[in-house]
Scaffold this motif. Structure first.
Motif, mmCIF file in Angstrom:
data_model
loop_
_atom_site.group_PDB
_atom_site.id
_atom_site.type_symbol
_atom_site.label_atom_id
_atom_site.label_comp_id
_atom_site.label_asym_id
_atom_site.label_seq_id
_atom_site.Cartn_x
_atom_site.Cartn_y
_atom_site.Cartn_z
ATOM 1 N N UNK A 1 55.457 71.693 14.807
ATOM 2 C CA UNK A 1 54.937 71.675 13.438
ATOM 3 C C UNK A 1 53.487 72.151 13.475
ATOM 4 N N UNK A 2 53.123 73.027 12.567
ATOM 5 C CA UNK A 2 51.740 73.515 12.502
ATOM 6 C C UNK A 2 51.108 73.003 11.203
ATOM 7 N N UNK A 3 50.190 72.060 11.390
ATOM 8 C CA UNK A 3 49.477 71.533 10.221
ATOM 9 C C UNK A 3 48.042 72.038 10.230
ATOM 10 N N UNK A 4 47.540 72.451 9.060
ATOM 11 C CA UNK A 4 46.131 72.842 8.955
ATOM 12 C C UNK A 4 45.371 71.764 8.202
ATOM 13 N N UNK A 5 44.378 71.188 8.885
ATOM 14 C CA UNK A 5 43.454 70.299 8.185
ATOM 15 C C UNK A 5 42.406 71.199 7.529
ATOM 16 N N UNK A 6 42.718 71.582 6.292
ATOM 17 C CA UNK A 6 41.796 72.430 5.528
ATOM 18 C C UNK A 6 41.049 71.605 4.504
ATOM 19 N N UNK A 7 40.895 70.295 4.796
ATOM 20 C CA UNK A 7 40.250 69.409 3.812
ATOM 21 C C UNK A 7 38.948 70.033 3.325
ATOM 22 N N UNK A 8 38.154 70.527 4.265
ATOM 23 C CA UNK A 8 36.888 71.124 3.844
ATOM 24 C C UNK A 8 37.034 72.616 3.524
ATOM 25 N N UNK A 9 37.567 73.387 4.490
ATOM 26 C CA UNK A 9 37.387 74.841 4.391
ATOM 27 C C UNK A 9 38.558 75.664 3.889
ATOM 28 N N UNK A 10 39.714 75.026 3.602
ATOM 29 C CA UNK A 10 40.829 75.832 3.064
ATOM 30 C C UNK A 10 40.423 76.450 1.733
ATOM 31 N N UNK A 11 39.412 75.868 1.098
ATOM 32 C CA UNK A 11 38.905 76.401 -0.177
ATOM 33 C C UNK A 11 38.390 77.837 -0.029
ATOM 34 N N UNK A 12 38.092 78.252 1.201
ATOM 35 C CA UNK A 12 37.630 79.644 1.381
ATOM 36 C C UNK A 12 38.719 80.648 1.011
ATOM 37 N N UNK A 13 39.958 80.176 0.922
ATOM 38 C CA UNK A 13 41.055 81.055 0.484
ATOM 39 C C UNK A 13 40.788 81.606 -0.920
ATOM 40 N N UNK A 14 39.925 80.921 -1.682
ATOM 41 C CA UNK A 14 39.622 81.385 -3.038
ATOM 42 C C UNK A 14 38.480 82.399 -3.069
ATOM 43 N N UNK A 15 37.807 82.582 -1.948
ATOM 44 C CA UNK A 15 36.654 83.488 -1.939
ATOM 45 C C UNK A 15 37.108 84.895 -1.546
ATOM 46 N N UNK A 16 36.949 85.830 -2.470
ATOM 47 C CA UNK A 16 37.301 87.218 -2.154
ATOM 48 C C UNK A 16 36.554 87.674 -0.908
ATOM 49 N N UNK A 17 35.294 87.201 -0.758
ATOM 50 C CA UNK A 17 34.451 87.667 0.342
ATOM 51 C C UNK A 17 34.785 86.995 1.677
ATOM 52 N N UNK A 18 35.159 85.716 1.644
ATOM 53 C CA UNK A 18 35.289 84.961 2.897
ATOM 54 C C UNK A 18 36.716 84.513 3.227
ATOM 55 N N UNK A 19 37.704 84.967 2.448
ATOM 56 C CA UNK A 19 39.059 84.423 2.662
ATOM 57 C C UNK A 19 39.628 84.752 4.044
ATOM 58 N N UNK A 20 39.097 85.792 4.683
ATOM 59 C CA UNK A 20 39.594 86.139 6.022
ATOM 60 C C UNK A 20 39.352 85.028 7.031
ATOM 61 N N UNK A 21 38.392 84.148 6.731
ATOM 62 C CA UNK A 21 38.094 83.073 7.688
ATOM 63 C C UNK A 21 39.252 82.088 7.823
ATOM 64 N N UNK A 22 40.162 82.089 6.830
ATOM 65 C CA UNK A 22 41.327 81.188 6.944
ATOM 66 C C UNK A 22 42.612 81.980 7.204
ATOM 67 N N UNK A 23 42.461 83.175 7.738
ATOM 68 C CA UNK A 23 43.685 83.956 7.958
ATOM 69 C C UNK A 23 44.577 83.218 8.972
ATOM 70 N N UNK A 24 45.865 83.259 8.683
ATOM 71 C CA UNK A 24 46.808 82.482 9.503
ATOM 72 C C UNK A 24 47.213 81.191 8.804
ATOM 73 N N UNK A 25 46.492 80.813 7.744
ATOM 74 C CA UNK A 25 46.831 79.557 7.048
ATOM 75 C C UNK A 25 48.225 79.666 6.426
ATOM 76 N N UNK A 26 48.586 80.910 6.069
ATOM 77 C CA UNK A 26 49.901 81.145 5.442
ATOM 78 C C UNK A 26 51.051 80.895 6.418
#
Ligand SMILES: Cc1ncc(COP(=O)(O)O)c(C=O)c1O
Length: 482
Positions: A267-292
Motif C-alpha cells: 500500500x502506498x500512502x502519502x502523508x500530504x497533510x502539509x504539502x499535498x496542497x502544492x498540487x493546486x499551484x500551477x508553479x510548484x505542482x511538480x513537487x508532488x509528482x507521483x502523488x497520483x
C-alpha cells in the motif's frame, strides 16, 4: 418544557443579533489592522501560563462578571495572531473570512456528518469538495474519500485501511499473528509512528528509512530494509511518503516509492497533510509528482489552504477501499453492506462528525481553486526569497534549501562550541517568543537546534522577514556565552 429566564436569556435572538454585529465589527477591524502590519498588535502577545490562569479565572469563578462580547474580544486580542504578517510559526493558515463564517454556521447548526439525514447540505458539500481535491491529486473519478478531524486521524485511518486490505489475515475479526510493519522516512511526522503503535505493531512495526542531506527518504534503502524485515518474518504492508516532512518541508520522491510499492504489492500512502496542497499551484505542482500513484493521500486544508482547523481530506485512489477500514454495523445508524458516499460514519473514526466540508466548499464556490493556487504559490515564493536573504546574510545559516513554505535557519557565532551554538539559538527563539512582535518556532535537526519559520500568511512580505532577522540580531549580545 419550562423556559427559565436563564434559558431564555441564553437563546435570546436579539441579544445574539446585537452581539454578533459588534463582534463582526471587531473582527473586521482586527483584520484591517493586521493587514496594515499595525505595530500595536503583536503577532504573539505572550504571557506565562500562571499569569494567564490568574487573568482568566475571575470570569469563570463568577458567571456573568465579564460580558461574553468582552471575553471574545479579549480572546482575539490576547491569542496568537495568524492573520498578522509577522506570524511565522507553526503550520496553520490564517483563515479567510468566509471560511470562518462557514465555521460559525456549522457550529450553530451542529449537524452531525456521520449520517446523511443529519445534514444534507453539509454531507453533499463534503463529498463535492473531496472530489474536486482528488482531481487535482491526479486521480480518476473512481477516487473518493471524506473530510476528517486532522492529519493525524487521516493518516491513521488510511493505515488501518491498508492493514485491512494488505494483511494476509482478516485482522478485523481474527486479529493477526504475523508481525506487520510499515516503512516511512525518519523525518516523517510523529503521527505515523503513533499509528503503527496504536495498531499494536510496536517498534518492529515501524521501519524508519534514513534520509539524505535534504531530509528526503533515501529510496535506494527501501529494498534492503524490506528484505531484512521479510527475513525476520515481518510482513511489510505499506510505505508512507512524506509530502512534505514537518521539520524542513522536504518532499520524498513519490514516484520512486510508488514503483517500489508496485513491485512488492504494498500500500502506498502519502502523508500530504502539509504539502499535498502544492498540487493546486500551477508553479510548484511538480513537487508532488507521483502523488497520483498513491493508494491514499491525506491533505490538510488548514495548513496551506486558508481554512480553519481541523479540516483534512483523506482520499483513496479507489474509492471502494475507503469502505474497508471499519467492517462494522451500527444498528441505530447504518448497515455496513452498501458503499454509500453520503453516510460518512461507515468510513470515518468520528461518529458525531463536524460539518467540515462546508469550510472547504465555500472557498471553492466563491473563488475556485485559483485562490489556493495564488496562496500556495505566494508562500512558497516567499520562502525562497527568505532563503536567499539568509544566504546573503553573513550572520545567518540556512539549514536546507526550502521546497515548501518552511524555512529553517540559525544565527552563527564564530568561535563558540556546537553546544553553545544550540544554546544561543534556543535563547534567541525564547526572546522572540517573550517579545511577541514575531512568532517563530524551533526544531532539532539531528544534534543541531535551528530556528524554524512556516510562512503561512500569503500577505507576509520580505519586509517582515528582514525585520525578523534584524530583531534576532538585536537579541544576540544579551545571549552570547560569557
Ligand atoms: C507532515 C504532517 N503530517 C501530519 C501532521 C498532523 O496533522 P494534524 O495536525 O492535522 O493532525 C502534521 C502536522 O504538523 C504534518 O506536518
Amino acid at each position: 418544557m419550562t423556559k427559565t429566564s436563564l434559558l431564555q436569556a441564553a437563546y435570546d435572538p436579539e441579544a445574539f443579533r446585537s452581539m454578533g454585529y459588534q463582534l463582526i465589527d471587531e473582527l473586521a477591524d482586527y483584520l484591517a489592522k493586521c493587514q496594515a502590519g499595525a505595530e500595536e498588535i503583536p503577532a504573539n502577545p505572550w504571557i506565562k501560563p500562571e499569569e494567564a490562569r490568574e487573568r482568566w479565572s475571575a470570569a469563570v469563578d463568577q458567571a456573568g462578571s465579564v460580558s461574553s462580547l468582552q471575553i471574545l474580544v479579549d480572546t482575539l486580542k490576547e491569542g496568537v495572531h495568524l492573520h498578522h504578517p509577522k506570524y511565522m510559526g507553526h503550520q496553520i493558515s490564517p483563515p479567510i473570512p468566509i471560511t470562518a463564517l462557514a465555521g460559525l454556521v456549522s457550529d450553530w447548526m451542529n449537524n452531525g456528518m456521520g449520517v446523511y439525514e443529519m445534514g444534507v447540505p453539509g454531507s453533499t458539500m463534503e463529498h463535492l469538495a473531496v472530489k474536486k481535491v482528488s482531481q487535482y491529486m491526479g486521480f480518476s473519478d473512481a477516487a473518493d474519500g471524506f473530510i476528517t478531524s486532522g492529519g493525524t486521524l487521516a493518516n491513521t485511518t488510511a493505515l488501518l485501511a491498508a492493514r485491512s486490505i494488505k494483511a494476509q489475515q482478516n485482522v478485523w475479526t481474527d486479529g493477526h499473528d504475523q508481525p506487520l510493519a510499515l516503512m516511512v522516512s525518519e523525518a516523517a511526522h510523529y503521527c505515523v509512528d503513533r499509528a503503527a503503535k496504536i495498531m499494536g505493531w510496536g517498534e518492529k512495526g515501524i521501519i524508519k528509512v534514513p534520509v539524505n542531506d535534504r531530509y528526503q527518504m533515501k529510496t535506494d534503502q527501501l529494498q534492503r530494509l524490506y528484505q531484512e524485515a521479510s527475513d525476520a518474518g515481518v510482513q511489510v504492508i505499506a510505505v508512507v511518503g512524506s509530502a512534505c516532512s514537518t521539520a524542513t518541508g522536504s518532499f520524498d520522491d513519490l514516484r520512486a516509492i510508488a514503483k517500489f510499492c508496485q513491485q512488492h504489492d504494498l500500500w502506498f500512502h502519502v502523508d500530504g497533510a502539509h504539502g499535498a496542497a502544492l498540487a493546486f499551484s500551477g508553479k510548484y505542482k511538480d513537487r508532488v509528482k507521483g502523488i497520483e500513484l498513491a493508494d491514499s493521500v491525506a491533505m490538510d486544508f488548514h495548513k496551506m489552504l486558508l481554512t480553519p482547523s481541523i479540516t483534512t481530506a483523506l482520499i483513496f485512489k479507489d474509492g471502494k477501499h475507503s469502505y474497508q477500514t471499519f467492517s462494522q454495523r451500527a444498528d441505530y445508524l447504518f448497515e455496513q453492506a452498501d458503499p454509500e458516499w453520503f453516510n460518512f460514519a461507515k468510513r470515518t473514526f468520528e461518529c458525531t462528525k463536524l460539518m467540515l466540508g462546508l469550510k472547504a466548499f465555500i472557498t471553492l464556490s466563491q473563488y475556485g481553486v485559483k485562490l489556493w493556487d495564488e496562496a500556495v504559490t505566494a508562500v512558497v515564493d516567499l520562502s525562497q526569497a527568505f532563503a536567499q536573504m539568509i544566504k546573503d546574510h553573513p550572520a545567518f545559516e540556512l539549514a536546507v534549501e526550502p521546497e515548501c513554505n518552511i524555512v529553517c535557519f540559525r544565527y552563527q557565532q564564530e568561535g563558540i562550541s556546537k553546544k553553545e551554538q544550540n544554546q544561543l539559538n534556543d535563547r534567541l527563539r525564547q526572546s522572540i517568543l517573550e517579545d511577541g512582535e514575531f512568532y517563530i518556532v524551533k526544531t532539532w535537526l539531528g544534534e543541531e537546534l535551528w530556528l524554524r519559520t512556516t510562512l503561512a500568511n500569503p500577505l507576509s512580505t520580505t519586509t517582515e522577514l528582514k525585520g525578523l532577522l534584524d530583531k534576532i540580531e538585536g537579541f544576540v549580545p544579551a545571549h552570547l556565552p560569557a
